[in-house]
Write a protein that holds these residues in place. Structure first.
Motif, PDB file in Angstrom:
ATOM      1  N   THR A 134      51.518  48.975  44.210  1.00 48.21           N
ATOM      2  CA  THR A 134      52.569  49.228  45.321  1.00 48.21           C
ATOM      3  C   THR A 134      52.666  47.839  46.273  1.00 48.21           C
ATOM      4  OG1 THR A 134      51.244  50.797  46.359  1.00 48.21           O
ATOM      5  CG2 THR A 134      52.729  51.260  44.675  1.00 48.21           C
ATOM      6  N   ALA A 135      50.948  47.577  47.330  1.00 51.74           N
ATOM      7  CA  ALA A 135      51.162  46.343  47.629  1.00 51.74           C
ATOM      8  C   ALA A 135      50.911  45.063  47.502  1.00 51.74           C
ATOM      9  CB  ALA A 135      49.771  46.736  49.217  1.00 51.74           C
ATOM     10  N   ARG A 136      50.276  45.395  46.194  1.00 46.48           N
ATOM     11  CA  ARG A 136      50.246  43.514  46.179  1.00 46.48           C
ATOM     12  C   ARG A 136      50.832  42.903  44.940  1.00 46.48           C
ATOM     13  NH1 ARG A 136      44.291  42.089  45.833  1.00 46.48           N
ATOM     14  NH2 ARG A 136      45.071  40.422  44.713  1.00 46.48           N
ATOM     15  N   GLY A 137      51.730  44.797  44.023  1.00 41.88           N
ATOM     16  CA  GLY A 137      52.474  43.808  43.202  1.00 41.88           C
ATOM     17  C   GLY A 137      51.373  43.213  41.855  1.00 41.88           C
ATOM     18  N   LEU A 138      50.626  43.431  41.247  1.00 47.97           N
ATOM     19  CA  LEU A 138      50.157  43.144  40.615  1.00 47.97           C
ATOM     20  C   LEU A 138      50.155  43.107  39.014  1.00 47.97           C
ATOM     21  CD1 LEU A 138      45.929  42.576  41.825  1.00 47.97           C
ATOM     22  CD2 LEU A 138      47.408  41.126  42.234  1.00 47.97           C
ATOM     23  N   ALA A 139      50.682  42.598  38.142  1.00 47.23           N
ATOM     24  CA  ALA A 139      50.110  43.319  36.653  1.00 47.23           C
ATOM     25  C   ALA A 139      49.227  44.127  36.118  1.00 47.23           C
ATOM     26  CB  ALA A 139      51.018  41.932  35.875  1.00 47.23           C
ATOM     27  N   VAL A 140      49.892  44.937  35.456  1.00 47.63           N
ATOM     28  CA  VAL A 140      48.395  46.213  34.839  1.00 47.63           C
ATOM     29  C   VAL A 140      47.098  45.220  34.349  1.00 47.63           C
ATOM     30  CG1 VAL A 140      48.283  47.630  32.865  1.00 47.63           C
ATOM     31  CG2 VAL A 140      50.502  47.632  34.150  1.00 47.63           C
ATOM     32  N   THR A 141      47.180  44.011  33.552  1.00 53.72           N
ATOM     33  CA  THR A 141      45.567  43.536  33.341  1.00 53.72           C
ATOM     34  C   THR A 141      44.903  43.215  34.738  1.00 53.72           C
ATOM     35  OG1 THR A 141      47.055  41.123  33.039  1.00 53.72           O
ATOM     36  CG2 THR A 141      47.200  42.722  30.851  1.00 53.72           C
ATOM     37  N   GLN A 142      45.527  42.600  34.825  1.00 61.62           N
ATOM     38  CA  GLN A 142      45.405  42.336  36.336  1.00 61.62           C
ATOM     39  C   GLN A 142      44.547  43.390  37.217  1.00 61.62           C
ATOM     40  OE1 GLN A 142      44.066  39.130  36.016  1.00 61.62           O
ATOM     41  NE2 GLN A 142      44.209  38.870  38.264  1.00 61.62           N
ATOM     42  N   VAL A 143      44.796  44.243  37.296  1.00 63.59           N
ATOM     43  CA  VAL A 143      44.538  45.825  38.058  1.00 63.59           C
ATOM     44  C   VAL A 143      43.628  46.552  37.388  1.00 63.59           C
ATOM     45  CG1 VAL A 143      45.473  48.617  38.226  1.00 63.59           C
ATOM     46  CG2 VAL A 143      47.122  46.153  39.182  1.00 63.59           C
ATOM     47  N   ARG A 144      43.865  46.227  36.065  1.00 61.89           N
ATOM     48  CA  ARG A 144      42.766  46.773  35.248  1.00 61.89           C
ATOM     49  C   ARG A 144      41.627  46.348  35.442  1.00 61.89           C
ATOM     50  NH1 ARG A 144      41.670  49.719  31.282  1.00 61.89           N
ATOM     51  NH2 ARG A 144      39.718  49.109  29.762  1.00 61.89           N
ATOM     52  N   LYS A 145      41.657  44.371  35.755  1.00 65.77           N
ATOM     53  CA  LYS A 145      39.897  43.742  35.711  1.00 65.77           C
ATOM     54  C   LYS A 145      39.496  44.057  37.121  1.00 65.77           C
ATOM     55  CE  LYS A 145      42.001  39.958  33.210  1.00 65.77           C
ATOM     56  NZ  LYS A 145      42.339  38.278  33.196  1.00 65.77           N
ATOM     57  N   GLN A 146      40.728  44.149  38.053  1.00 68.91           N
ATOM     58  CA  GLN A 146      39.803  44.543  39.423  1.00 68.91           C
ATOM     59  C   GLN A 146      39.489  45.424  39.788  1.00 68.91           C
ATOM     60  OE1 GLN A 146      40.118  41.921  42.499  1.00 68.91           O
ATOM     61  NE2 GLN A 146      41.117  40.831  41.279  1.00 68.91           N
ATOM     62  N   LEU A 147      40.099  46.988  38.840  1.00 63.43           N
ATOM     63  CA  LEU A 147      39.396  48.159  39.353  1.00 63.43           C
ATOM     64  C   LEU A 147      37.707  48.059  38.421  1.00 63.43           C
ATOM     65  CD1 LEU A 147      42.110  50.707  37.968  1.00 63.43           C
ATOM     66  CD2 LEU A 147      41.143  50.087  40.975  1.00 63.43           C
ATOM     67  N   VAL A 148      37.958  47.315  37.096  1.00 64.08           N
ATOM     68  CA  VAL A 148      36.507  46.904  36.067  1.00 64.08           C
ATOM     69  C   VAL A 148      35.163  46.941  37.478  1.00 64.08           C
ATOM     70  CG1 VAL A 148      34.714  46.431  34.562  1.00 64.08           C
ATOM     71  CG2 VAL A 148      37.391  47.108  33.877  1.00 64.08           C
ATOM     72  N   ALA A 149      35.614  45.664  38.470  1.00 67.44           N
ATOM     73  CA  ALA A 149      34.405  45.188  39.033  1.00 67.44           C
ATOM     74  C   ALA A 149      34.380  45.632  40.428  1.00 67.44           C
ATOM     75  CB  ALA A 149      35.287  43.486  39.902  1.00 67.44           C
ATOM     76  N   ALA A 150      35.359  46.912  40.635  1.00 67.52           N
ATOM     77  CA  ALA A 150      35.450  47.774  42.041  1.00 67.52           C
ATOM     78  C   ALA A 150      33.895  48.128  41.146  1.00 67.52           C
ATOM     79  CB  ALA A 150      36.750  47.885  42.574  1.00 67.52           C
ATOM     80  N   ARG A 151      35.245  49.118  40.356  1.00 67.00           N
ATOM     81  CA  ARG A 151      33.873  50.439  39.588  1.00 67.00           C
ATOM     82  C   ARG A 151      32.537  50.098  40.134  1.00 67.00           C
ATOM     83  NH1 ARG A 151      34.959  54.134  34.316  1.00 67.00           N
ATOM     84  NH2 ARG A 151      33.217  55.286  34.910  1.00 67.00           N
ATOM     85  N   THR A 152      32.578  48.841  39.047  1.00 64.66           N
ATOM     86  CA  THR A 152      30.859  48.986  38.526  1.00 64.66           C
ATOM     87  C   THR A 152      30.189  48.720  40.199  1.00 64.66           C
ATOM     88  OG1 THR A 152      31.536  47.161  37.063  1.00 64.66           O
ATOM     89  CG2 THR A 152      29.722  46.436  37.942  1.00 64.66           C
ATOM     90  N   MET A 153      31.163  47.489  40.954  1.00 64.50           N
ATOM     91  CA  MET A 153      29.810  47.149  42.204  1.00 64.50           C
ATOM     92  C   MET A 153      29.905  48.784  42.767  1.00 64.50           C
ATOM     93  SD  MET A 153      31.297  45.736  45.774  1.00 64.50           S
ATOM     94  CE  MET A 153      32.464  47.211  45.995  1.00 64.50           C
ATOM     95  N   LEU A 154      31.050  49.940  42.900  1.00 67.70           N
ATOM     96  CA  LEU A 154      31.009  50.895  43.686  1.00 67.70           C
ATOM     97  C   LEU A 154      30.199  52.124  43.337  1.00 67.70           C
ATOM     98  CD1 LEU A 154      34.802  51.065  44.571  1.00 67.70           C
ATOM     99  CD2 LEU A 154      32.537  51.358  46.543  1.00 67.70           C
ATOM    100  N   MET A 155      29.767  51.193  42.238  1.00 69.10           N
ATOM    101  CA  MET A 155      28.831  52.600  40.734  1.00 69.10           C
ATOM    102  C   MET A 155      27.563  51.757  41.876  1.00 69.10           C
ATOM    103  SD  MET A 155      30.370  55.673  40.075  1.00 69.10           S
ATOM    104  CE  MET A 155      29.615  55.442  38.989  1.00 69.10           C
ATOM    105  N   ASP A 156      26.793  50.789  41.585  1.00 69.02           N
ATOM    106  CA  ASP A 156      26.025  50.398  41.656  1.00 69.02           C
ATOM    107  C   ASP A 156      25.007  50.489  43.298  1.00 69.02           C
ATOM    108  OD1 ASP A 156      25.797  49.003  38.991  1.00 69.02           O
ATOM    109  OD2 ASP A 156      25.792  46.866  39.974  1.00 69.02           O
ATOM    110  N   LEU A 157      26.488  50.491  44.293  1.00 68.88           N
ATOM    111  CA  LEU A 157      25.997  51.432  45.268  1.00 68.88           C
ATOM    112  C   LEU A 157      25.781  52.322  45.494  1.00 68.88           C
ATOM    113  CD1 LEU A 157      28.561  49.031  47.606  1.00 68.88           C
ATOM    114  CD2 LEU A 157      26.404  48.329  47.517  1.00 68.88           C
ATOM    115  N   HIS A 158      26.185  52.856  44.564  1.00 69.44           N
ATOM    116  CA  HIS A 158      26.746  54.443  45.301  1.00 69.44           C
ATOM    117  C   HIS A 158      25.057  55.713  44.429  1.00 69.44           C
ATOM    118  CE1 HIS A 158      28.378  58.556  45.548  1.00 69.44           C
ATOM    119  NE2 HIS A 158      27.586  58.938  44.071  1.00 69.44           N
TER     120      HIS A 158
END
Length: 152
Positions: free
Chosen positions: A127-151
């Motif tokens: 909504t805020a950044r208006g990224l395409a689905v493929t970019q959203v997916r890439k960002q989410l995979v990276a964020a999930r990996t980082m958060l799971m490692d921190l968790h």
């Protein structure tokens, strides 16, 4: 809406004669509604118009988009002007697929606070950044990996 984006009458006429003309009309509204600049919107519409001419009456799908990008563009000899830049074509066609709801598989969210955070992050990317689905997916995979490692 089309006349506001394309000042030349022949451009509007050509777009309205396209096999996917009704989708192109909605696509213009979609791009303008998401805040794309007029120049970017015109380029994206030209890409999708080229795709529509190539597609003809065949059903639209992710597979057809890939064929267009991988097979048609490198050997394109179309008479009408067409952008051949792969990055522009991918971006424009991904926006088209987003608009019509042909999105790739979603990233799975873990349960708990990490999953809640990822869902909110996904919402802001869309909504805020208006990224395409493929970019959203890439960002989410990276964020999930980082958060799971921190968790851990």
């Amino acid at each position: 809406m089309l006349e506001g984006l394309f000042r030349r009458r022949w451009a509007c006429k050509r777009i309205r004669a396209n096999p996917i003309a009704s989708i192109l009309e909605r696509y213009v509204e979609y791009l303008v509604g998401r805040g794309h600049l007029p120049r970017t919107s015109r380029q994206y519409v030209c890409v999708v118009e080229h795709f529509g001419r190539w597609l003809g009456r065949r059903p639209m799908s992710r597979v057809m988009v890939q064929r267009f990008i991988r097979r048609h563009l490198p050997a394109c000899r179309c008479r009408m002007p067409a952008f051949r830049n792969l990055e522009w074509n991918r971006a424009a066609l991904n926006r088209l697929l987003d608009m019509i709801g042909m999105v790739p598989d979603r990233v799975g969210f873990p349960r708990g606070p990490v999953g809640d955070l990822l869902r909110r992050y996904q919402e802001s990317l869309v909504t805020a950044r208006g990224l395409a689905v493929t970019q959203v997916r890439k960002q989410l995979v990276a964020a999930r990996t980082m958060l799971m490692d921190l968790h851990r």
